[in-house]
Design a protein around this motif. Structure first.
Motif, mmCIF file in Angstrom:
data_model
loop_
_atom_site.group_PDB
_atom_site.id
_atom_site.type_symbol
_atom_site.label_atom_id
_atom_site.label_comp_id
_atom_site.label_asym_id
_atom_site.label_seq_id
_atom_site.Cartn_x
_atom_site.Cartn_y
_atom_site.Cartn_z
ATOM 1 N N CYS A 38 0.845 -1.196 0.000
ATOM 2 C CA CYS A 38 0.000 0.000 0.000
ATOM 3 C C CYS A 38 0.881 1.246 0.000
ATOM 4 O O CYS A 38 1.990 1.258 0.548
ATOM 5 C CB CYS A 38 -0.907 0.021 1.241
ATOM 6 S SG CYS A 38 -2.178 -1.261 1.261
ATOM 7 N N PHE B 34 0.421 4.055 1.582
ATOM 8 C CA PHE B 34 0.548 4.631 2.912
ATOM 9 C C PHE B 34 0.727 3.529 3.958
ATOM 10 O O PHE B 34 0.015 2.523 3.935
ATOM 11 C CB PHE B 34 -0.689 5.475 3.258
ATOM 12 C CG PHE B 34 -0.910 6.617 2.302
ATOM 13 C CD1 PHE B 34 -0.132 7.761 2.381
ATOM 14 C CD2 PHE B 34 -1.893 6.540 1.330
ATOM 15 C CE1 PHE B 34 -0.332 8.818 1.493
ATOM 16 C CE2 PHE B 34 -2.101 7.586 0.442
ATOM 17 C CZ PHE B 34 -1.312 8.731 0.531
ATOM 18 N N CYS C 168 -2.447 2.733 5.983
ATOM 19 C CA CYS C 168 -3.613 2.543 5.113
ATOM 20 C C CYS C 168 -4.654 1.662 5.806
ATOM 21 O O CYS C 168 -4.346 0.587 6.320
ATOM 22 C CB CYS C 168 -3.175 1.886 3.810
ATOM 23 S SG CYS C 168 -4.491 1.719 2.582
ATOM 24 N N GLU D 209 -10.591 4.404 1.742
ATOM 25 C CA GLU D 209 -10.630 5.482 0.752
ATOM 26 C C GLU D 209 -9.251 5.825 0.193
ATOM 27 O O GLU D 209 -9.140 6.622 -0.743
ATOM 28 C CB GLU D 209 -11.225 6.754 1.387
ATOM 29 C CG GLU D 209 -12.639 6.593 1.933
ATOM 30 C CD GLU D 209 -13.662 6.387 0.828
ATOM 31 O OE1 GLU D 209 -13.333 6.651 -0.338
ATOM 32 O OE2 GLU D 209 -14.781 5.947 1.138
ATOM 33 N N GLU D 210 -8.205 5.242 0.747
ATOM 34 C CA GLU D 210 -6.855 5.642 0.368
ATOM 35 C C GLU D 210 -6.513 5.242 -1.069
ATOM 36 O O GLU D 210 -6.923 4.174 -1.537
ATOM 37 C CB GLU D 210 -5.831 5.006 1.326
ATOM 38 C CG GLU D 210 -6.014 5.379 2.796
ATOM 39 C CD GLU D 210 -6.950 4.451 3.533
ATOM 40 O OE1 GLU D 210 -6.919 4.453 4.768
ATOM 41 O OE2 GLU D 210 -7.718 3.725 2.864
ATOM 42 N N CYS E 145 -4.078 1.515 -2.884
ATOM 43 C CA CYS E 145 -4.182 0.536 -1.797
ATOM 44 C C CYS E 145 -4.057 -0.870 -2.383
ATOM 45 O O CYS E 145 -4.843 -1.263 -3.251
ATOM 46 C CB CYS E 145 -5.525 0.691 -1.071
ATOM 47 S SG CYS E 145 -5.906 -0.665 0.065
#
Length: 317
Positions: free
Chosen positions: A265, A267, A270, A274-275, A278
């Motif tokens: 991912c 982030f 995560c 909504e990220e 992903c």
């Protein structure tokens, strides 16, 4: 004296001591386990220290210490969300019984149980019971579910207690272990256990045809010694399974297929909702992760309770 709790009735505990004698025991004072707020401070499977008291020539025990647990299964009540209940402790293997209908076991229930089992390091086998009673459509659903969970790494076994199909496989897996059988009321736990150990003679009741409702046959969890060097904990039928004390950012660790890809991912924190970029959502879109599992994950992190067909379930245990 040291012993293992074999049965809990809420206020009294049946404890088997190291000399193989059984003692009715109670808790000394307001006995609470640090960090665990549950309706039952002591559970079946717990190793405890107790002292013997004699009153009118009757020996009873007083529990004054509980040993550290290697694991346990805890659930949140669906209707009383602030209440938690430890089903059993110090388990080697759990058999989660699943039926496609009469009564149906939904994936949300399966996934919530598996998440808790993963969190507390409890090995779980999925047992698809009553396969002798299924038509083509139900057989197809069994194959679909087996494909989902075997791909993740869970052992799945198709069983018919009435036809004695694959019962020997389960029996072999139980040898030398403390085992627990769990599932909704009516999935056939007692029938299967009686097939594994006929002399045990656990109480069974048929499903109510009028309401397709499992009739309660077990009031409290209870452990039994079996003739082939195994222990079994028989449990009440569980209506729902609420996940306890789990932060949103740790839930994905208990979905093995999420854990395998989440490092990809974009982030580090995560939540797979909504990220952008992903890896988990990408795997769902590519059907590498099943949508039913992803849906269960979303329900857990969003704090939703399980969705039930309220016309068919028994009252909360």
């Amino acid at each position: 004296m040291t012993g293992i709790v074999y049965k809990s009735t809420g206020s009294w505990y049946l404890v088997k001591a190291e000399n193989d004698a059984f003692y009715e025991c109670r808790i000394k004072g307001k006995f609470r386990i640090k960090g665990i707020k549950s309706t039952n401070p002591i559970a079946v499977g717990d190793v405890v220290e107790f002292e013997i008291e004699t009153n009118n020539d009757v020996e009873t025990g007083v529990i004054n210490e509980i040993h550290d647990r290697k694991n346990y299964i805890i659930r949140k009540s669906v209707n009383l969300s602030k209440q938690t209940h430890i089903i059993a402790a110090n388990l080697d293997l759990v058999f989660l019984l699943i039926t496609i209908n009469n009564p149906p076991t939904f994936t949300s229930f399966i996934d919530r149980f598996l998440v808790t089992a993963e969190a507390y390091s409890v090995d779980t086998v999925l047992v698809f019971n009553k396969i002798d009673s299924y038509e083509i459509e139900q057989r197809a659903e069994v194959m679909y579910l087996k494909d989902i969970y075997e791909k993740i790494g869970y052992t799945c076994i198709e069983v018919s207690a009435t036809e004695n199909k694959n019962v020997a496989i389960i029996k072999e897996m139980m040898i030398g272990k403390t085992n627990m059988f769990v599932g909704h009321s009516g999935v056939g736990k007692s029938t299967l256990v009686n097939t594994i150990e006929p002399g045990l003679d656990l109480k069974t009741k048929e499903i109510s045809n009028q309401h397709k409702q499992g009739q309660h046959t077990t009031t409290f969890a209870e452990m039994f010694d079996l003739s082939f060097n195994a222990k079994i904990i028989d449990t009440p039928g569980i209506k729902g399974f609420g996940v306890v004390d789990m932060d949103k950012d740790e839930v994905d660790d208990y979905f093995p297929e999420f854990l395998a890809v989440k490092n990809n991912c974009k982030f580090n924190n995560c939540l797979h909702v909504e990220e952008p970029k992903c890896a988990v959502k990408g795997a769902v879109e590519e059907e590498e992760i099943s949508f039913s599992r992803y849906r269960s994950y979303l329900q857990i992190i969003e704090g939703e309770e399980e969705h039930y067909r309220t016309d068919i379930w028994e009252k909360e245990d």
